[in-house]
Design an enzyme around this catalytic site. Structure first.
Site, PDB file in Angstrom:
ATOM      1  N   LYS A 113       0.810  -1.215  -0.049  1.00 17.23           N
ATOM      2  CA  LYS A 113      -0.051   0.160   0.111  1.00 17.23           C
ATOM      3  C   LYS A 113       0.806   1.351   0.156  1.00 17.23           C
ATOM      4  O   LYS A 113       0.612   2.123  -0.591  1.00 17.23           O
ATOM      5  CB  LYS A 113      -0.761  -0.013   1.130  1.00 17.23           C
ATOM      6  N   LYS A 200      -5.171 -15.662 -14.322  1.00 19.20           N
ATOM      7  CA  LYS A 200      -5.290 -16.075 -12.510  1.00 19.20           C
ATOM      8  C   LYS A 200      -6.656 -15.669 -12.116  1.00 19.20           C
ATOM      9  O   LYS A 200      -7.345 -14.583 -12.166  1.00 19.20           O
ATOM     10  CB  LYS A 200      -4.254 -15.479 -11.680  1.00 19.20           C
ATOM     11  N   LYS A 203     -10.675 -12.130  -7.460  1.00 18.70           N
ATOM     12  CA  LYS A 203     -11.844 -11.199  -7.452  1.00 18.70           C
ATOM     13  C   LYS A 203     -11.152  -9.862  -8.229  1.00 18.70           C
ATOM     14  O   LYS A 203     -12.284  -9.150  -8.673  1.00 18.70           O
ATOM     15  CB  LYS A 203     -11.993 -10.933  -5.911  1.00 18.70           C
TER      16      LYS A 203
END
Ligand code: TRP
Length: 332
Positions: A113, A200, A203
């Protein structure tokens, strides 16, 4: 008997990547009588991102129903919610005092992040909460509290188990031998499960097939699988998403026969229809069980309640040892 523990975050609907990569191997492990398994729903870990009452509530049932529908036997496995074991949060506070801040700075999820922020020219901690920053400490508490020997996780979680081991070591060194040093158990490479677009299954790519998609939706998703432009009667290569998925569901014999037909040349339409039938036969009993449990949540509540009681007993023993070790006085 070895203690095996793993947690799943309730952050969204489970897909086939979760099933073949984590749920199925964990359920198989629990059938081994040498292991006592503790599988829990990491609802406080989800809170770093899921900050909506209805969502957290629904996702929690989704995960519980998923484990049960996929074959977890609640008589054998202790299934519980992290939030039902409040000792976790006490231990987490204690352990945070033994965890060097630098170790958290190096944790992958946080670091990733920070990098995104830096690239965007933002302040490095922009949008990062302390839940994310201290995530590995909470995870360490989950693991050490239940006296775990083995922790089955995906490769992405390996660093967290190493941190748990380090922190257990710091504690033992300072306060005397209190914790076992847990070991990660990385699932054998099942290969990257591919999604409907051939990348892959994830989500974040929006290419997943949910485990319990209803028949119509499943059919639609199978039909969406990207194929090449080989003509209907031309031989097909086996390096295609349809065959890769087929292999996961089919027996060896079914898979061999399907491979032969593909190589002789059947149309993609026919191949998709065969894949759909195979998947649907495999998944429909699980889907029925899932739907049944979703509409009979009192059954799930009872299982989680019992699991919580068992987990709390172990947790309470550990926390008493820990309090005693650090010099927190228990007034009788
Ligand atoms: N961090 C894990 C994940 O994202 C979930 C988790 C929470 C966990 N606590 C754990 C896994 C303890 C293993 C052991 O998937």
């Amino acid at each position: 008997m070895k203690k095996v523990l793993t947690g799943i975050k309730p952050t969204g609907i489970a897909h086939l990547g979760n099933y073949f990569g984590a749920i199925k191997p964990a359920i198989e492990l629990s059938k081994n009588s040498e292991y006592q398994c503790y599988y829990f729903i990491a609802d406080y870990h989800a809170l770093t991102t899921v900050q909506n009452k209805e969502e957290l509530y629904e996702y929690t049932y989704q995960i519980a129903c998923t484990w049960l529908a996929c074959g977890l036997d609640p008589e054998k496995v202790v299934l519980y919610k992290q939030s039902d074991v409040p000792q976790t949060f006490e231990l987490s506070t204690i352990l945070s005092n033994l965890t060097p801040k630098g170790l958290m700075n190096r944790a992958h999820a946080y670091k990733a992040k920070v990098e995104v922020n830096e690239e965007a020219g933002e302040d490095k901690d922009n949008g990062i909460n302390m839940g994310l920053y201290c995530y590995p400490i909470l995870m360490t508490a989950d693991i050490l509290l239940l006296d775990s020997d083995l922790v089955p996780v995906g490769i992405d979680q390996k660093q967290h188990i190493e941190i748990a081991r380090d922190v257990a070591g710091y504690f033992n060194k300072k306060f005397g031998n209190t914790f076992k040093l847990p070991q990660e158990l990385i699932a054998e490479n099942v290969g990257v499960l591919v999604g409907v677009d051939g990348r892959k299954m994830s989500k974040s790519y929006g290419n997943t097939i949910p485990i319990f998609a209803d028949e119509g939706k499943l059919k639609k998703l199978v039909n969406r699988i990207v194929t090449d432009s080989t003509a209907p009667d031309e031989p097909k290569t086996l390096d295609n998403t349809i065959f890769k998925l087929y292999k996961l569901f089919g027996t060896k014999q079914q898979t061999d026969e399907f491979a032969e037909r593909l190589q002789k040349g059947i149309s993609w339409g026919e191949a998709k229809s065969e894949l759909f039938t195979l998947m649907n036969n495999y998944l429909s009993p699980m889907r029925e069980k899932y739907n049944y449990l979703q509409s009979h949540r009192e059954i799930v509540d009872e299982i989680l309640k019992k699991g919580g009681e068992k987990a709390r007993q172990i947790a309470q023993n550990t926390i008493l040892k820990v309090r005693n070790a650090i010099g927190v006085v228990d007034i009788k």
